[in-house]
Scaffold this active site. Structure first.
Site, mmCIF file in Angstrom:
data_model
loop_
_atom_site.group_PDB
_atom_site.id
_atom_site.type_symbol
_atom_site.label_atom_id
_atom_site.label_comp_id
_atom_site.label_asym_id
_atom_site.label_seq_id
_atom_site.Cartn_x
_atom_site.Cartn_y
_atom_site.Cartn_z
ATOM 1 N N SER A 1 -5.450 0.741 -4.302
ATOM 2 C CA SER A 1 -4.507 1.048 -3.220
ATOM 3 C C SER A 1 -3.076 1.059 -3.731
ATOM 4 O O SER A 1 -2.733 0.273 -4.622
ATOM 5 C CB SER A 1 -4.628 -0.022 -2.133
ATOM 6 O OG SER A 1 -3.564 0.091 -1.212
ATOM 7 N N TYR B 1 -3.917 -8.599 0.542
ATOM 8 C CA TYR B 1 -4.663 -7.396 0.151
ATOM 9 C C TYR B 1 -4.052 -6.776 -1.110
ATOM 10 O O TYR B 1 -4.756 -6.457 -2.070
ATOM 11 C CB TYR B 1 -4.607 -6.403 1.318
ATOM 12 C CG TYR B 1 -5.264 -5.070 1.057
ATOM 13 C CD1 TYR B 1 -6.644 -4.965 0.971
ATOM 14 C CD2 TYR B 1 -4.493 -3.913 0.933
ATOM 15 C CE1 TYR B 1 -7.256 -3.734 0.754
ATOM 16 C CE2 TYR B 1 -5.090 -2.679 0.718
ATOM 17 C CZ TYR B 1 -6.468 -2.593 0.633
ATOM 18 O OH TYR B 1 -7.066 -1.375 0.416
#
Length: 300
Positions: free
Chosen positions: A133, A146
């Site tokens: 990501s 995250y």
């Protein structure tokens, strides 16, 4: 292919099956709607395997199954797609357990699976494609747990890429933009997470930041996810290219707006990048203890 209950994993499993490949697709729950859908829409070549990446026994069971079925041929490709996040909050407000869970699924689980499959991948001179990501490359507000796990994942895959070159294994990273996958666009899910977070916060932190601060973050995130892209084909195509191209790219960036984001990240001052990320993603209001009206109340 891990994480096929929904989103990129499910769409990629279906795509590769249609192309005629033998696909081993792992799901968290064999009875989930996504798993049922794959059973109905895919050929008998596709094998569904239950796997929770936080459980070593699940990973070992999957490894044994794949080894038993590919020992003679080797394994051409591994797609690390499974990912997890259930916290949208400042790093200070995010419980340590949330950081640990993200690391367990997004980093350690994928690492264990990759290491376990490497002998089969080496014998085939195959591919590793990992969905990471942009949040692992830059400090998105309220995504520290995250983002930290994805940063670790990106780095270890980059290391594998250089170390596995002599074996003929090619390693690619996919860094997608903002897509509707799994629970990411379900306001009810995020509202529940917000309630649980508020209930778990120490009183002093709740006082300093304020309940409305957490509410506001949550609302902004839900608004942001409303504009997430529903068509997952750009990501599926990037994963497929990583598996099949003669010379796959080291990194793929499917999605809107990532070019400008990485340009700002690389070439402009930090404060410009931070302003951009807040404007683009989440721009929290001032914490309660820093607001003028709070200081006035304290003086009174």
């Amino acid at each position: 292919l891990s994480g096929c209950d929904s989103g990129f994993g499910q769409a990629t499993a279906r795509h590769l099956d249609i192309m005629g490949f033998r696909v081993f697709a792992s799901v968290l729950d064999l009875q989930s709607p996504g798993a049922q859908e794959l059973r109905q829409s895919c050929s008998t070549r596709l094998t569904l395997l239950q796997m929770d990446l936080t459980k070593t026994e699940d990973i070992q069971r999957v490894l044994q199954h794949i080894q038993a079925h590919t020992n003679s041929t080797g394994l051409w490709g591994l797609v690390n797609n499974a990912g997890f996040n259930d916290t949208i909050a400042d790093a200070e407000l995010s419980p340590l357990s949330k950081f640990r869970t993200c690391m367990e699924v997004n980093f350690f689980g994928s690492l264990e699976l990759t290491k376990g499959l490497l002998p089969l991948l080496r014998s085939a001179g195959g591919r590793i494609v990992t969905v990471s990501s942009p949040a692992g490359d830059m400090p998105f507000p309220c995504l520290a747990a995250y983002g930290a796990s994805k940063a670790a994942l990106s780095l270890v895959m980059d290391t594998f890429r250089s170390e596995l070159q002599p074996w003929g294994i090619k390693v690619s990273l996919i860094l997608p933009g903002y897509y509707k996958t799994g629970t990411t666009c379900d306001p009810a899910f995020w509202n529940l997470q917000k309630q649980q977070l508020l209930a778990s916060l120490p009183q002093e932190l709740l006082q300093a930041y304020g309940e409305d601060y957490v509410e506001e973050i949550n609302q902004q995130f839900i608004q942001f996810m409303k504009v997430a892209v529903e068509d997952l084909s750009a990501v599926v195509n990037s994963i497929t290219e990583g598996l099949l191209a003669a010379n796959p790219a080291v990194r793929y960036y499917p999605g809107q707006g990532l070019g400008i984001m990485y340009f700002i990240h690389r070439y402009l001052p930090y404060f410009v990048r931070d302003l951009f990320l807040k404007g683009f993603f989440i721009n929290p209001k001032l914490p309660r203890a820093l607001r003028r009206e709070h200081h006035n109340d304290v003086k009174k």
